[in-house]
Design an enzyme around this catalytic site. Sequence first.
Site, mmCIF file in Angstrom:
data_model
loop_
_atom_site.group_PDB
_atom_site.id
_atom_site.type_symbol
_atom_site.label_atom_id
_atom_site.label_comp_id
_atom_site.label_asym_id
_atom_site.label_seq_id
_atom_site.Cartn_x
_atom_site.Cartn_y
_atom_site.Cartn_z
ATOM 1 N N ALA A 74 0.824 -1.203 0.000
ATOM 2 C CA ALA A 74 0.000 0.000 0.000
ATOM 3 C C ALA A 74 0.862 1.258 0.000
ATOM 4 C CB ALA A 74 -0.932 -0.005 1.215
ATOM 5 N N TYR A 75 1.929 1.238 0.774
ATOM 6 C CA TYR A 75 2.835 2.398 0.812
ATOM 7 C C TYR A 75 3.454 2.634 -0.564
ATOM 8 C CZ TYR A 75 6.934 5.211 1.992
ATOM 9 O OH TYR A 75 7.908 6.188 2.030
ATOM 10 N N ALA A 76 3.953 1.588 -1.181
ATOM 11 C CA ALA A 76 4.560 1.724 -2.500
ATOM 12 C C ALA A 76 3.539 2.199 -3.530
ATOM 13 C CB ALA A 76 5.176 0.401 -2.937
ATOM 14 N N THR A 113 1.066 4.248 -2.994
ATOM 15 C CA THR A 113 0.902 5.708 -2.857
ATOM 16 C C THR A 113 2.080 6.438 -3.482
ATOM 17 O OG1 THR A 113 1.965 5.894 -0.649
ATOM 18 C CG2 THR A 113 -0.409 5.408 -0.714
#
Length: 253
Positions: A161-163, A165
């Site tokens: 999820a971080y990647a 964004t």
Amino acid sequence: MATTQNTTSGSGSPRVAVVTGGSGGIGRVVAERLAADGMHVIIGYAGNAARAEEAVEAITQAGGTAAAVRADVADDDEVTALFDRTEELFGGIDVVVHTAGIMLLSPLAELDLADFDRMHRTNVRGTFVVSREAARRLRRGGALVNFSTSVTKLALPGYTAYAATKGAVDAMTMILAKELRGRDITVNAVAPGPTATPLFLQGKDQTTIDRLAAVPPLERLGRPEDIAETVSFLAGPARWINGQILYANGGAA
């Protein structure tokens, strides 16, 4: 031919930089580096006023000029006020460095959607809002530096999820550089690899830290100063680098 740091605006006065997330971690070191380069620096912070003032004091004691302004990077009105205040204090804006972001880790199948939404609000909407204001305000010869991540290439489990964004940050950065054609403004992103900040080290055992440190051929974690040096380059002498994602990771990806 050697390059020199561009420390003055078109009017001959010191260049002015806004650094979001500038009260701690990589952001603070970036703010201190740009101040050492001769820029007047506005430290944008989300909530910890005491820590922001500590950063201002550190810059001032080192002979630089800085002030702190609170703003939620995902709030249009607050970001507008941040830029307004910068112009009131220093007369204009030449550099915007958007370091503010959050990282919540989990395998995709186990991630709470509320956590995904939090990251999307800060990392994607926040980058959009700050980039939009930067595009409207930056003077000729200016630079916008967003923050991405090397995890978009490293593809580490737990970072989905971080990647995602930060993939959105990459897209905005590359397209905005083209949309600002004719303005003499560069738009780039720095994509750090594993960097030894308190946020990164928190919750990791020594075995995990050692494993990550061994990934780059240089066999160490990045330091905030490494990232700040990259930002300084993009914010000053690097006028022919534009629309790029610059991986600052010691060769890890």
